[in-house]
Design an enzyme around this catalytic site. Sequence first.
Site, PDB file in Angstrom:
ATOM      1  N   GLY A 208      63.790  11.759  25.152  1.00 40.03           N
ATOM      2  CA  GLY A 208      63.383  10.974  25.541  1.00 40.03           C
ATOM      3  C   GLY A 208      62.524  10.858  27.029  1.00 40.03           C
ATOM      4  CG  ASP A 339      54.084  15.917  29.515  1.00 39.38           C
ATOM      5  OD1 ASP A 339      54.804  15.143  29.629  1.00 39.38           O
ATOM      6  OD2 ASP A 339      53.792  16.444  28.594  1.00 39.38           O
TER       7      ASP A 339
END
Length: 569
Positions: A208, A339
């Site tokens: 998440g 990321d």
Amino acid sequence: MSVWKKAFGGAFAVAGLVAAGAFSASAQEVEGGTLFGNMKTVTQDMMDRADSDGNNFLHTNGNYEQTRYYPARQINTSNVKNLRPAWIFQTEIVESQETTPIVVDGIMYITTSFNHVYALDARTGQQIWHYKHKMGPITTYCCGPNNRGVAAYGDKVFMGTLDAKLVALDAKTGKLVWETQIADPELGYSETMAPTAVNGKILIGTNGGEYGIRGFVKAYNADDGKLLWTFNTTAEDSTGVWALKDATGRDMKRDIAAEKAALKKLGDPYKTLGGGVWQNPAYDEATNRLYFVAGNPSPDLDGSIRPGDNLYTNSLISVDLDTGKYACHFQYIAHDVWDLDAVSPPILVDVADASGKMVPGVLHGGKTGHVYIHNRDDCSLIRFSEAMVPQEDMWTLPTKDGARMLPGANGGVEWSPMTVDEGLGLVYAINLHQPMTYHVESSPYPDGKLWLGGAFKVVESEEQWGNVTAVDYNTGDIRWQVKTQHPMIGGIMATAGGLVFTGEGNGLFKAYDSETGSVLWSFQAGAGVNAPPASYTVDGKQYIVVGAGGNVQLNYKRGNNIIAFALPD
């Protein structure tokens, strides 16, 4: 000539696989029965000794050290060319498969996307039972409705769900024994990782990180599902040391003055900072400590509203098993805006330190393309490997119009577990090369909705590919490397037979010589082989098993097959 027959509930068994000069193997492992215990229940002693169990596959990554090394050698470099499908089981769900089969005394447990669990006869692939999770009204997941498998412990099997629950099933019947809510799916929490079972505890992290969650690892009582402890992967003081360089010593081009001004204005962002834990922790019995990695901060690409190092995102972390108390950490990329999260599960092996002395170590494969080698005692970095994929313009900052930087947001080593052959001193990784541009666009926290702070976009005009790489973890040198047609994601397994097995998005499942990298065998599975393989032995016959269902993240062909391979009788 092969004869195929329908066996049971969507399963297929292979009968009469006969070839000229068929090989009659003499197993060097136990011929029948089990090595440890009577297998009526999965005992802690069995779990502790899994690294030398030549019959079963009791952990997602083979053992608590997560070496994914299977100690049987019936299938080996001399006969792997004769490997054939023994049976194929077709699940009800045609969607991405990331499950690692768990095998206990001839019974196999697998999961599918959308949280189905099957128990199969590992000899034939026949279905024993099938559990379908009753999903709640809210599910949130960034990268497909995946599930990576169960944990088997005592008389139960345990699974995390897309609606952020932990369920315990009766291992004999598949009936629900208990379930507990891990976190709130409306806030972006979900579960795709397989749990880990140890000393009466069921351990599970959360994904998440793309939704502004606060990451964690939690421990639950295996008997009743009661919460025992929580370790939050974002510290209440998440600022850290304002690091200017990454783990390899390269300048990350941070504007520390701007970050400190943002911290004064906005405060510490730890409550929505991400840091999901996607994969299983490793367990060191000698010190009673866990080792796991935490992923990217939220929002992924916009660092302007999350000043500081963003501890403990993108880090190796160690905690005490009994209490969850912090022991040590090492951060690979502070204030990550690319990321490049830490996701591949850590591996525990003895490694040479800087002086050449062998010490307890930890290995982690990064999306940067490096394998990082740590001292287990204090999490400190001993060395990092040569880059396994191209690195260009590191660390170029994201821009509104898009900035190109390699390796790109998919890695390197994605969530794919690595494997180790300690006899050779090698760790094996599968890698992606997928050029991307990074686009930043600031936005406020959206209450549990996708929160990337921009976008990363694949450069369609550039070649994408993968590789299988063997790294000497005592030196950091690449020993061998084999390029693959498509970016690699899924997992890899080494065996005592001198082999490593891994699959590709084009449907090929291959066996490599673990010492040289030579491809010794391949099989076309008809869908992407993007799940980690496993191995087991029943009635003296060794099997290799893997799921072929494709992958959402890289859009590889979907399927619904679990395929077990063996040598012909």
